[in-house]
Design an enzyme around this catalytic site. Structure first.
Site, PDB file in Angstrom:
ATOM      1  CG  ASP A 120      -2.378   1.777  -4.312  1.00 18.86           C
ATOM      2  OD1 ASP A 120      -1.492   1.727  -3.531  1.00 18.86           O
ATOM      3  OD2 ASP A 120      -2.979   0.940  -4.817  1.00 18.86           O
ATOM      4  CB  SER A 159      -2.158  -2.160  -3.284  1.00 19.08           C
ATOM      5  OG  SER A 159      -3.047  -1.896  -4.292  1.00 19.08           O
ATOM      6  CB  SER A 200      -0.849   0.150   1.354  1.00 19.25           C
ATOM      7  OG  SER A 200      -1.725  -1.132   1.251  1.00 19.25           O
TER       8      SER A 200
END
Length: 338
Positions: free
Chosen positions: A254, A252, A214
């Site tokens: 983000d 992830s 991340s």
């Protein structure tokens, strides 16, 4: 090969065409400050807290406009929905590890309650914003070592100095298969400034096109932008992130948050607010987008260049990237010849 101890530009890397601010950090934006608490203890505690403050005043009483962008939502942040709804930021932006979001939220809330006795009694509640990345490779994340007082302390020690690499929320993070962490960069855009701070925690060695992990990306500017425009700015972090090889992997988180320091919104202001904002079709808006992308990319590389080899939980090691490895990766991504 020696591990890199300097920032990206110290090794000849360049990012875009716009000039950097004086310190090339997010705190080049006037009024912005950063505070960090690092927990590096024993063999398995590698974590911490990073606080980004939009200005030096009372953040609840004097809110700033903000926008967010969730590139991939595998994250456990707090406070984003109210920013999206109202376009206002009324707390420090706090960054930590995934399981420490509740403790950091509590500590930040305690700080805001101490500063504002009216919260929850004669006025409404407060929206605390906390972002996270998973540092469990190096940190005993189940130990819940970050406590509310660490969040409170990180806010109180905020200053114009920004440490990078193995510090604050970046202490246990990894990036592109190497030791990652906190990184920052800034750009001068016409008469204004834009800065970015990241906590990098994505990617795997020899697999830079299919990264996991991340990243939290915080953008600050002193340009007069409204909340919708700040959401547009937050989206542009995507392009800087992509330049480092990320494709926003399934697992992830983000996430980007952008805010402007140009206008403070009084908690009990007049019934009618008056604003002046940059036009969307003004040529400088494209420069702001460009600055966001290039400062994000540079901040990520700075997080790598500043990081030192770290051994943590169960003897796991994330080593510092070397200059040769960094240049090889970047050449493969953007076709540079350093």
């Amino acid at each position: 090969m020696d591990k890199i101890k300097k920032r990206a530009r110290d090794h000849g890397l360049t990012f875009g065409t716009l000039p950097t601010g004086k310190e090339n950090t997010i705190t080049d934006v006037p009024g912005v400050s950063v505070g960090q608490i690092t927990l590096f203890e024993g063999e398995d505690i590698r974590t911490g807290v990073t606080a980004v403050l939009p200005h030096e005043g009372n953040l609840f009483r004097e809110k700033v406009l903000a926008g967010t962008s969730v590139i991939n939502g595998f994250g456990k942040t707090t406070g984003l929905v109210q920013i999206d709804e109202l376009g206002l930021l009324e707390s420090p932006i706090m960054l930590t590890n995934t399981f420490s979001v509740p403790a950091v939220t509590e500590g930040t809330l305690q700080y805001l309650l101490q500063e504002n006795e009216e919260i929850g009694t004669t006025t409404g509640t407060v929206n605390v914003v906390v972002g996270e990345c998973n540092d469990s490779s190096l940190n005993d994340i189940r130990g819940l070592h970050v406590r509310p007082d660490h969040a409170n302390s990180s806010i109180k020690r905020a200053s114009s100095h920004v440490g990078e690499g193995v510090v604050g929320a970046g202490t246990g993070m990894s990036c592109l298969g190497f030791k990652g962490g906190v990184g920052t960069s800034s750009r001068i855009v016409g008469d204004g400034t834009l800065g970015v701070l990241v906590v990098s925690n994505f990617g795997a060695r020899n697999d830079v096109d299919l990264p996991t992990g991340s990243i939290m990306m915080i953008v600050a500017t002193d340009y007069a932008l409204n909340e919708r425009q700040l959401q547009r700015v937050a989206k542009r972090t995507t392009f800087g992130l992509a330049l480092t090889g990320s494709t926003a992997h399934h697992g992830s988180g983000d996430i980007a948050i952008a805010f402007s320091t140009a206008k403070k919104i009084d908690h009990e202001g007049d019934e009618l607010e008056r604003f002046k904002f940059l036009r969307d079709d003004h040529s400088v808006m494209n420069d702001i987008f460009n600055a966001t992308a290039s400062a994000t990319e540079e901040a990520i590389w700075n997080s790598l260049f500043a990081a030192e080899t770290t051994v943590g939980r169960d003897g796991n090691e994330e080593r510092a990237i070397t200059r040769e490895e960094a240049l090889e990766i970047r050449q493969s991504l953007v076709g540079m010849k350093d």
